[in-house]
Design an enzyme around this catalytic site. Structure first.
Site, short mmCIF file in Angstrom:
data_model
loop_
_atom_site.label_atom_id
_atom_site.label_comp_id
_atom_site.label_asym_id
_atom_site.label_seq_id
_atom_site.Cartn_x
_atom_site.Cartn_y
_atom_site.Cartn_z
N ASP A 1 0.84 -1.21 0.00
CA ASP A 1 0.00 0.00 0.00
C ASP A 1 0.88 1.26 0.00
O ASP A 1 0.56 2.25 -0.66
CB ASP A 1 -0.91 -0.02 1.24
N HIS B 1 -4.27 -3.51 6.45
CA HIS B 1 -4.10 -3.72 5.00
C HIS B 1 -5.46 -4.15 4.47
O HIS B 1 -5.70 -5.30 4.15
CB HIS B 1 -3.06 -4.81 4.72
C1 LMR Z 1 -3.83 -6.58 -2.50
O1 LMR Z 1 -3.76 -5.59 -1.77
O2 LMR Z 1 -3.48 -6.57 -3.68
C2 LMR Z 1 -4.42 -7.84 -1.97
O3 LMR Z 1 -4.31 -7.85 -0.57
C3 LMR Z 1 -5.84 -7.93 -2.39
C4 LMR Z 1 -6.46 -9.27 -2.10
O4 LMR Z 1 -7.57 -9.29 -1.58
O5 LMR Z 1 -5.83 -10.30 -2.40
#
Ligand code: LMR
Length: 364
Positions: free
Chosen positions: A191, A219
């Protein structure tokens, strides 16, 4: 200064100079003799391992002079595919790769592990409630935590990537009580990197010139990407605040935040698969900075065990701005938090408290 003090100072300087010289000579001789570092054993669980293991074997995680041994753990149905990945790793002839273990046995996988990257988890499937996913992950993480607890190296560093990453890390901590809580973290560097990428696109500057964004909290979609302390390198060598350069608070407080929060979902929609390449790269960034240190004047975001900093309830795995030195992270202290940020940080903390109580109800 008294003459005797001057002589003492001179003696100290001579001793320091000799020590530095001696150290340089030792390092030079090691280079000549080609004495290489002991290999570090890295465990990778689960499927995005396919994107991650070549990066580790190329030195993106631990540096270009650090030999590695890779342990890969997956579930029984993936055993054949895992053998194929091992064959590919051998075929790639990576100079840093000393050995590969591909197994479905958690005990074998965790033996002597120095770094564990936990990518494997149970993904939410259609019609499943959050509690169902959580209870599946509780059992997976309980088994893997116990194996790490018993068989990993005592100073093992753990990075949880599988969702819900913060709470999976908390479960792992619960079942591996002898691993120090400072050694259990979760990935929010993905992120963080996404936030850097959005700012770099908006300002049309290279991403390496943007620094010190922060991801606070989970997250997950309540995470708070914060640019209040972020800067961009200026042409005169100084730094300029991102807020001043973007000059559009409305965009920064709305679209920017939701774009970063929803980026994982947008990638799933586009690829019909969750992010792998960027997640693997972020996992390498997370471990590299943790082990080798963050550059001076720069911080990164890591999901770590809260000590109550910034009014975040202790005992949550919460993403904070951290700096790293000598293999240890520390939360950056003293950043000013305005009312808007406080509200966003409280909202993501609230979500983590709820996830935690859901996870503990599954444990019971
Ligand atoms: C991401 O942020 O790309 C993953 O955590 C998304 C997911 O739900 O796999």
């Amino acid at each position: 200064m008294e003459p005797e003090h001057l002589i003492l100072l001179q003696k100290i300087l001579v001793v320091l100079f000799c020590v530095a010289l001696f150290w340089k000579i030792i390092k030079y001789m090691c280079g000549l003799l080609n004495i290489e570092k002991d290999p570090v054993t890295v465990l990778v669980t689960g499927q995005i391992g396919y994107a991650l293991v070549p990066m580790i074997a190329r030195g993106a995680m631990l540096g270009p002079d650090q030999p590695v041994i890779l342990h890969m753990l997956d579930i029984e149905p993936a055993a054949e595919a895992l053998k194929g990945v091992k064959m590919e790793l051998i075929d790639a002839a990576f100079p840093l790769l000393r050995d590969v273990v591909a197994t479905t046995d958690a005990v074998e996988a965790c033996k002597g592990v120095n770094i564990a990257v936990m990518v494997g988890g149970f993904p939410r499937k259609e019609g499943m409630e959050r509690k169902d996913v959580m209870s599946k992950n509780v059992s997976i993480y309980k088994a893997q935590a116990s194996a790490l607890e018993k068989h990993a190296a005592p100073d093992c560093k753990v990075l949880v990537v599988a969702n819900p990453a913060n709470t999976n890390a908390l479960i792992l901590k619960e079942f591996a009580p002898s691993i120090p809580e400072k050694n259990i973290t979760c990935l929010t560097r993905l992120d963080h990197n996404r936030a850097l990428g959005q700012i770099s696109e908006k300002l049309n500057v290279h991403v390496s010139e943007v620094k010190n964004v922060i991801i606070w909290g989970n997250h997950f979609s309540t995470q708070y990407p914060d640019v209040n302390h972020a800067t961009v390198k200026a042409t005169n060598g100084g730094e300029k605040p991102v807020r001043e350069l973007v000059a559009n608070d409305n965009w920064l407080n709305t679209e920017f935040i939701t774009t970063v929060q929803q980026r994982g979902a947008a990638i799933i929609k586009a690829r019909k698969l969750s992010s792998a390449l960027s997640a693997a790269s972020a996992a390498c960034d997370h471990i590299r900075d943790w082990v080798l240190g963050t550059p001076k004047g720069t911080w990164v975001s890591m999901g770590v065990y809260s000590d109550g900093s910034y009014g975040v309830q202790p005992g949550l795995i919460f993403s904070f701005p951290v700096t790293c030195e000598k293999g240890q992270w520390s939360i950056v202290q003293g950043l000013k938090i305005d009312e808007f940020s406080r509200g966003k940080m409280d909202a993501t903390a609230k979500e983590l408290v709820e996830e935690k109580s859901l996870a503990y109800s599954c444990l019971n």
